[in-house]
Write an enzyme that holds these catalytic residues in place. Sequence first.
Site, short mmCIF file in Angstrom:
data_model
loop_
_atom_site.label_atom_id
_atom_site.label_comp_id
_atom_site.label_asym_id
_atom_site.label_seq_id
_atom_site.Cartn_x
_atom_site.Cartn_y
_atom_site.Cartn_z
N ALA A 12 -12.80 -33.25 15.14
CA ALA A 12 -13.16 -33.05 16.70
C ALA A 12 -12.28 -31.80 16.86
O ALA A 12 -11.14 -31.43 16.39
CB ALA A 12 -13.01 -34.15 17.26
N ASP A 13 -12.83 -31.26 17.98
CA ASP A 13 -12.12 -30.01 18.66
C ASP A 13 -12.69 -29.98 20.09
O ASP A 13 -13.98 -30.56 20.35
CB ASP A 13 -12.34 -28.89 17.99
CG ASP A 13 -11.53 -27.82 18.34
OD1 ASP A 13 -10.31 -27.89 18.57
OD2 ASP A 13 -11.95 -26.67 18.03
#
EC number: 3.6.1.9
Length: 191
Positions: free
Chosen positions: A64-65
Amino acid sequence: MFVLKSASPRRKQILSDLGFNLLIQPEHIDETQLDRETPIQYLERMVHSKLGYIFQPNNFYLAADTIVVYENQILHKPMDDKDAFRILKILSGKNHFVYSGAAIHHNNGTDFFFEETSIQFRDWNDFDIMDYIERAQPFDKAGSYGIQDKNGPVKNWTGSYTNVMGFPLRGFLARHELWIHSWEESIKRRD
């Protein structure tokens, strides 16, 4: 095994609170934005880069980011106090967007998704900004702030709170058929 390809303490906490036993294996990547790359293109490229390319069979992988976007420009993590001040000054009293994207790698492939949250900031003066930076030390956070910080800059938001913390939880829960087996295994190991 559930493998989280992120070192974010907030993502780890959210997933641990859901009951997952996590193996943390972050990828260290170049996060430089490319010329003419839109914020969403950048987000998807970062998530896929963090996911990596080496996978063990029967493991579930999640990367994720999170990005903060103001006037179609990404406001990255601050480099230092001065940069944090600059970013918070830009956002003071204004609206912007936070996007968190994630990719799930499972036995049948990879699924990318993201969420958008609209944020309204308090109108802060220079003293308020400096005080916040000193108290919160927001140097590991996109946009130089955390929605969860006490007496922080966020006045209002529309969308997901956990998205701003760094994880598109609604999108993740909507894809439960991809990870439910891994979650059930985590629960069995605890019992």
